[in-house]
Design an enzyme around this catalytic site. Structure first.
Site, PDB file in Angstrom:
ATOM      1  N   SER A 119       7.917  35.105  18.619  1.00  0.00           N
ATOM      2  CA  SER A 119       8.527  33.807  18.912  1.00  0.00           C
ATOM      3  C   SER A 119       7.517  32.676  19.051  1.00  0.00           C
ATOM      4  CB  SER A 119       9.377  33.911  20.178  1.00  0.00           C
ATOM      5  OG  SER A 119       8.608  34.358  21.271  1.00  0.00           O
ATOM      6  N   HIS A 148      14.226  35.528  15.935  1.00  0.00           N
ATOM      7  CA  HIS A 148      13.767  34.478  15.019  1.00  0.00           C
ATOM      8  C   HIS A 148      13.764  34.932  13.562  1.00  0.00           C
ATOM      9  CE1 HIS A 148      12.600  31.751  18.243  1.00  0.00           C
ATOM     10  NE2 HIS A 148      12.224  32.830  18.897  1.00  0.00           N
ATOM     11  N   LYS A 161      20.120  31.172  17.727  1.00  0.00           N
ATOM     12  CA  LYS A 161      19.073  30.454  16.987  1.00  0.00           C
ATOM     13  C   LYS A 161      19.591  30.085  15.605  1.00  0.00           C
ATOM     14  CE  LYS A 161      15.873  31.803  20.369  1.00  0.00           C
ATOM     15  NZ  LYS A 161      15.071  32.846  20.983  1.00  0.00           N
TER      16      LYS A 161
HETATM   17  C1  PLP Z   1      15.194  33.365  22.327  1.00  0.00           C
HETATM   18  C2  PLP Z   1      14.773  34.773  22.334  1.00  0.00           C
HETATM   19  C3  PLP Z   1      15.507  35.737  23.017  1.00  0.00           C
HETATM   20  C4  PLP Z   1      16.643  35.381  23.936  1.00  0.00           C
HETATM   21  O1  PLP Z   1      17.791  35.088  23.243  1.00  0.00           O
HETATM   22  P1  PLP Z   1      18.882  34.157  23.960  1.00  0.00           P
HETATM   23  O2  PLP Z   1      20.104  34.384  23.156  1.00  0.00           O
HETATM   24  O3  PLP Z   1      18.349  32.769  23.893  1.00  0.00           O
HETATM   25  O4  PLP Z   1      19.004  34.649  25.364  1.00  0.00           O
HETATM   26  C5  PLP Z   1      15.130  37.044  22.897  1.00  0.00           C
HETATM   27  N1  PLP Z   1      14.062  37.400  22.170  1.00  0.00           N
HETATM   28  C6  PLP Z   1      13.323  36.505  21.510  1.00  0.00           C
HETATM   29  C7  PLP Z   1      12.166  36.972  20.696  1.00  0.00           C
HETATM   30  C8  PLP Z   1      13.647  35.158  21.585  1.00  0.00           C
HETATM   31  O5  PLP Z   1      12.887  34.264  20.964  1.00  0.00           O
END
Ligand code: PLP
Length: 393
Positions: A182, A210, A240
């Protein structure tokens, strides 16, 4: 309570002293790429809305229609009355996209990781985790009470050595890693990890928050190469690239059935609202129908990196590592004065000494603005940086 307030004030003072205190800034997104902040209209390179589907008419309409017909919240957990048929429909679509037998959705990606890992491993078991994995993968691992052993970032050799040394002493074993990292944007060595996992009877789990929608033809990080990597636990988020909210895991039918029964964040938490599932389904339609559109964020990230003189990115995330938190904050402020929102990322989100700008590219970013941003980063940020100005590899 006086001691409580004194504790909080002292802690905040410590954070302030090391440039690590954070503040919430009111931000109103007005389109998929533009937002209002501090009275300014800024072009955002800090949203994870890679395909700008948060503002896509078909996705918005799907959510609005579901809201009006089915209500706002789910009303209860899935095992009680919250199991709207849209959740099952979404699970089938996610499983199909990911080449898995089944999937299970959660209230968020964070909740998914907190639920999945303790449902599968526990005391006496072993978790090997990439040391740059996302905070919620770590949180799920620690919550399981298995032995948690970090391995050097993306270092398959280190994983092999740890398995050779430790596997025999534990009953079950799990390798956990981000698919797309991330904060660095690189992709995990999933084929190498999968081979080791097979050899040592160890389960491989990727967090592809991602990856879904933007790499591997939209199918995620284990589909980047011609032959997909064998990842039996593919976790991710709806929040995302899909522009909605919620989390999921794709796995075999038996594993998903166990997770539905045992993952506490699914059993004891209110179900995903039907409107979020409807929006995610509409987003999957866009991704599956328009592969050219889904390829845009990575293409734009690569164009930016070429122009700024940075290494070619593997995903739409481009880190510009600057070192000290203050340096990253200064660079972020300078870019905001130029009309760009590029948030500085500081410890503990990234390791000490690797504070950075983290840029995320999205489908609708105008090419001329990307060029202007690249010039600013090349001539004002990278040239001024005294420490390593390259991504951690
Ligand atoms: C954003 C993210 C999460 C969390 O997901 P949410 O739906 O925002 O709680 C988990 N793992 C990674 C690698 C992320 O970037």
């Amino acid at each position: 309570m006086r001691s409580l307030d004194e504790f909080a004030t002292a802690k905040l003072g410590e954070l302030e002293g090391s440039s690590l205190r954070r503040a919430l800034v009111d931000t109103t997104r007005v389109t998929g790429i533009w937002l209002l902040r501090d009275g300014r209209r800024l072009l955002s390179f800090s949203c994870n809305d890679y395909l700008n589907l948060t503002h896509h008419p078909a996705v918005q309409n799907a959510a609005v229609e579901a809201l009006q017909v089915y209500g706002v919240g789910a009303g209860a957990s899935r095992l009680v009355t919250g199991n709207h048929p849209l959740l099952g429909e979404l699970e089938l679509r996610l499983a199909r996209l990911k080449g898995a037998q089944a999937s299970c959705v959660f209230g968020s990606g964070y909740l998914a990781n907190l639920g999945i890992i303790p449902a599968l491993v526990g005391p006496g078991d072993l978790i090997l985790i990439d040391d740059l994995s996302h905070a919620c993968l770590w949180a799920g691992a620690r919550l399981s009470r298995a032995a948690v052993v970090p391995f050097r970032h993306a270092d398959v050799g280190h994983v092999g050595a740890l398995l050779a040394e430790l596997r025999g002493r534990h009953q079950r074993a799990l390798i956990a890693t981000d698919g797309v990292f991330s904060m660095d944007g690189d992709i995990a060595p999933l084929h190498g990890l999968a081979a080791l996992a097979h050899r040592h009877d160890t389960w491989l789990m990727s967090d592809d928050a991602h990856g879904l929608g933007v790499v591997g033809g939209g199918r995620g990080s284990n589909f980047v190469q011609a032959v997909p990597a064998d990842v039996p636990l593919q976790m991710g988020t709806l929040s995302k690239a899909l522009g909605s909210y919620g989390g999921y895991v794709c796995a075999s039918a038996a594993v998903v059935e166990l997770i539905r029964n045992r993952a506490r964040t699914a059993v004891y938490s209110t179900a995903l609202p039907p409107a979020m599932a409807a929006a995610a389904l509409a987003a999957l339609d866009v991704i599956e129908r328009e592969p050219g559109y889904a390829a845009l964020p990575l293409a734009k990230a690569r164009a930016f990196a070429r122009r700024a003189g940075l290494p070619e990115p593997a995903s739409p995330i481009v880190p510009v590592v600057l070192g000290e938190a203050g340096t990253a904050l200064d660079a972020s402020r300078m870019l905001a004065d130029e009309g760009f929102l590029v948030v500085a990322i500081r410890p503990p989100t990234v390791p000490a000494g690797t504070a950075r700008l983290r840029l995320t590219f999205t489908a609708q970013h105008p090419d001329d603005e990307i060029e202007r941003l690249a010039e600013l980063v090349r001539s004002h940020v990278l040239s001024a940086a005294t420490t390593c100005a390259t991504p951690v590899q």
